[in-house]
Design an enzyme around this catalytic site. Structure first.
Site, PDB file in Angstrom:
ATOM      1  N   ASP A 162      35.844  43.840  62.156  1.00  0.00           N
ATOM      2  CA  ASP A 162      36.306  45.206  62.395  1.00  0.00           C
ATOM      3  C   ASP A 162      37.536  45.598  61.599  1.00  0.00           C
ATOM      4  O   ASP A 162      38.131  46.646  61.858  1.00  0.00           O
ATOM      5  CB  ASP A 162      36.580  45.407  63.893  1.00  0.00           C
ATOM      6  CG  ASP A 162      35.299  45.421  64.706  1.00  0.00           C
ATOM      7  OD1 ASP A 162      34.266  45.861  64.170  1.00  0.00           O
ATOM      8  OD2 ASP A 162      35.325  44.980  65.874  1.00  0.00           O
ATOM      9  N   HIS A 509      27.942  40.805  62.159  1.00  0.00           N
ATOM     10  CA  HIS A 509      28.802  41.914  62.597  1.00  0.00           C
ATOM     11  C   HIS A 509      30.024  41.959  61.684  1.00  0.00           C
ATOM     12  O   HIS A 509      31.053  41.317  61.934  1.00  0.00           O
ATOM     13  CB  HIS A 509      29.221  41.701  64.054  1.00  0.00           C
ATOM     14  CG  HIS A 509      30.100  42.782  64.600  1.00  0.00           C
ATOM     15  ND1 HIS A 509      29.613  43.875  65.288  1.00  0.00           N
ATOM     16  CD2 HIS A 509      31.449  42.958  64.549  1.00  0.00           C
ATOM     17  CE1 HIS A 509      30.607  44.660  65.650  1.00  0.00           C
ATOM     18  NE2 HIS A 509      31.739  44.120  65.212  1.00  0.00           N
ATOM     19  N   ASP A 557      20.127  37.842  66.462  1.00  0.00           N
ATOM     20  CA  ASP A 557      20.675  38.256  65.166  1.00  0.00           C
ATOM     21  C   ASP A 557      20.787  39.775  65.146  1.00  0.00           C
ATOM     22  O   ASP A 557      19.988  40.483  64.531  1.00  0.00           O
ATOM     23  CB  ASP A 557      19.775  37.747  64.043  1.00  0.00           C
ATOM     24  CG  ASP A 557      20.425  37.901  62.667  1.00  0.00           C
ATOM     25  OD1 ASP A 557      21.589  38.352  62.613  1.00  0.00           O
ATOM     26  OD2 ASP A 557      19.772  37.564  61.662  1.00  0.00           O
ATOM     27  N   GLU A 566      29.556  37.915  65.256  1.00  0.00           N
ATOM     28  CA  GLU A 566      30.824  38.178  64.561  1.00  0.00           C
ATOM     29  C   GLU A 566      31.540  36.880  64.207  1.00  0.00           C
ATOM     30  O   GLU A 566      31.768  36.016  65.058  1.00  0.00           O
ATOM     31  CB  GLU A 566      31.751  39.040  65.413  1.00  0.00           C
ATOM     32  CG  GLU A 566      33.033  39.402  64.658  1.00  0.00           C
ATOM     33  CD  GLU A 566      33.940  40.338  65.421  1.00  0.00           C
ATOM     34  OE1 GLU A 566      34.781  41.011  64.780  1.00  0.00           O
ATOM     35  OE2 GLU A 566      33.829  40.413  66.670  1.00  0.00           O
TER      36      GLU A 566
END
Length: 615
Positions: A162, A509, A557, A566
């Site tokens: 992120d 992710h 997945d 992640e």
């Protein structure tokens, strides 16, 4: 009959045995026949006269023989000679070269995995990237982070997918990587990764030095994080809501600081202290790191040690510390190794400080090393002091306790003990079936392999776990089974490290990996198309260890489910450390001394005399 002349002297007349016996002197017998020539007088004379001519004829024949040599044979002999000389020269060259250059090892699975796991850190870099970053789909990003705060906060690492920078996880990652370098620098060098891993550490510590006033003598706040990943926020430009490449982030990101955060500051001190030993040959930079670590540790503990009565770290959406006493011991141990200042060893061996940390003596997280729990790491590090420096009074009692505790932890990892459950595929459940298991498993594998190497270095054949004796390789074997699970020996037959083998997660992710690199500018809403896409990531984030499967070995997945897919820098740091500890074929053990380079020779006081005898 005329007498014949004997050219050797005397006559040719025969002598009877009787005469010979009479001619014997002093009992000695002479065999005159042995001195008689088989040639006649004429032959002898002719031999004298003809000798020069015969010698000339012999020489002429030899010359004629040499002149009749076959040219083909000559060429063949010359070719053979040239080949022989070439072989000798090649052998000599290789011998000389081997003395000046290390031979490259066979690229076994662990070596390949190590190269890839380190590359993940290149993909997580923030700021202005170096020319040798070698991740084609990454570029400069977030150059305006922290504008107006001290000298700015450009650089560092994005924690996960992120694009948020957390000081806590980054510090723990740098501490673990530094520890692995201090123990296994020869192994890193053998596979050509020593300079790379040191560059990774320096990129992290350079940023950490920006998160507080590292040039001052005191500090009153540190940066907790840059960016915000709280998806519950209504702000569109919140990093949790805005799915765009880091290179496309041009909005102002929040800088969150804290003035009372003992756990974070002590972990940051540990990171800088450990790195200062890694860079001990760069004296100026090493001193800068030590100075920063010193003021951070004082800020963390308020110089009160076991009597600290300040508050805990503030609550956070991510990386919310559950305590700080373990960081005090962990950070203090690294400060002692970096400075040799006995006040730190005095502090960490105070029984009162250790007793504040309940997990030192038990509890569900006993033995689980993570960004939030440093007990097991601190115990192994302090046991190292006892094992290699042989501390006595007044430190022996607490160091022995730490040693016993870490040995119990190592035993608890083994399958014969029920401290932790295991999945059917063999993965140890250190976080008790909760999501994201791999970060804990990788750290435990590192500790177990390192503990085995400590036993090897001290010529200890193994350890008793209860009544049963386990050879030292048992702990190493545990580490191998866990890392092998991560690399692909699991019920899903999938490598959870991206790029390792042909079967790995395709929907990691990760903002940067999920959006094509040719898309230079987009707004937050446009990026959601890529987050929710069912297509594989267009960019392969090589070396990323994803969060891991569930307690039933199941794995989804799914890009939107960070509990499975992640990766994080804290998790990958443990993976790197575990893999380098498991490298085979190098016959290079731990470096016993570098970690202690700043510690002066021991001069511990003698124990107090016994009380006087009273009948």
């Amino acid at each position: 009959m005329p007498e014949r002349t004997n050219i050797w002297g005397g006559t040719f007349d025969s002598i009877s045995f009787e005469e010979e016996d009479q001619g014997t002197e002093n009992g000695r017998y002479y065999d005159r026949a042995a001195y008689q020539s088989p040639m006649s007088v004429e032959e002898v004379k002719q031999g004298w006269l003809l000798r020069p001519a015969m010698e000339m004829e012999s020489k002429r024949k030899k010359r004629n023989c040499c002149m009749k040599i076959n040219p083909t044979a000559v060429i063949r002999n010359l070719v053979v000679l040239a080949i022989l000389v070439g072989v000798i020269a090649l052998v000599a060259f290789l011998v000389i070269r081997s003395r000046h250059h290390r031979s490259l090892p066979v690229r076994d699975n662990y070596t390949i995995a190590l190269h890839q796991a380190l590359m993940f850190f290149n993909a997580q870099r923030s700021g202005r990237l170096p020319a040798n970053n070698n991740v084609s789909w990454r570029g400069d990003s977030c150059l305006d982070d922290g504008n107006g705060y001290l000298n700015g906060l450009e650089g560092g690492y994005y924690d996960g997918g992120d694009a948020v920078k957390y000081s806590f996880s980054a510090s723990f990652a740098m501490t673990i990587l530094s520890w692995s370098v201090l123990e296994y620098s020869a192994r890193y060098e053998a596979v050509g990764e020593l300079n790379h891993v040191k560059d990774i550490i320096k990129w992290g510590t350079d940023y950490l030095l920006k998160t507080f006033n590292s040039s001052a003598d005191t500090v009153d706040e540190v940066v907790w994080q840059v960016g915000e990943a709280d998806s519950s926020s209504e702000v569109e430009t919140n990093d949790g809501n805005c799915w765009i490449r880091p290179e496309s982030i041009h909005y102002q990101r929040p800088v969150i600081t804290c003035s009372t955060c003992p756990a974070l500051a002590a972990e940051m001190a540990a990171a800088l202290a450990a790195a200062s030993i890694v860079f001990k040959d760069d004296q100026e930079y090493s001193k800068k790191l030590v100075h920063g670590a010193d003021i951070l540790f004082k800020f963390a503990t308020k110089e009160e040690g076991e009597n600290y009565d300040g508050g805990p770290d503030p609550p956070s959406h991510f990386y919310n510390s559950s305590g700080f006493w373990d960081e005090f011991v962990w950070g203090g141990a690294w400060m002692y190794c970096a400075t040799g200042n006995s006040s730190y060893i005095d502090l960490v061996t105070e029984p009162g400080l250790a007793k504040h940390a309940d997990a030192f003596w038990g509890g569900p997280d006993h033995g689980v090393l993570s960004w939030n729990n440093k007990h097991a790491g601190a115990q192994l590090l302090l046991s190292r002091l006892r094992m290699f420096l042989d501390y006595g009074y007044p430190y022996e009692e607490m160091l022995k306790t730490f040693h016993e505790q870490i040995s119990e932890i190592m035993c608890s990892y083994l399958p014969n003990f029920d401290n932790f459950n295991r999945t059917r595929g063999g993965l140890i459940e250190l976080n008790h079936g909760q999501p994201k298991p791999f970060q804990y498993v990788a750290n435990a594998a590192f500790l177990a392999a390192l503990y085995s190497d400590y036993l090897e270095a001290t010529l200890t054949p193994g350890w008793h776990c209860g009544p049963k004796f386990y050879p030292k390789d048992t702990f190493r074997d545990f580490a191998k089974t866990q890392i092998n699970y991560i690399l692909g020996r699991n019920p899903q037959n999938i490598s959870y490290v991206v790029g390792f083998t042909d079967h790995f997660p395709q929907h990691v992710h990760h903002k940067g990996a999920s959006i094509p690199s040719n898309i230079k500018h987009q707004n937050c809403h446009e990026g959601l198309e890529w987050r929710d896409s069912k297509k594989p990531n267009p960019n392969t984030i090589v070396g990323a260890m994803v969060a891991g499967p569930d307690k039933s070995d199941g794995f989804w997945d799914d890009r939107s489910n960070y509990n499975y897919t992640e990766p994080t820098i804290a998790g990958n740091a443990g993976l790197v450390a575990a893999i380098v500890a498991l490298l085979d074929g190098s016959n290079r053990g731990i470096d016993k001394n570098s970690i202690f380079y700043a510690i002066p020779p021991l001069s511990t006081p003698p124990p107090p005399p016994p009380l006087p005898y009273k009948p």
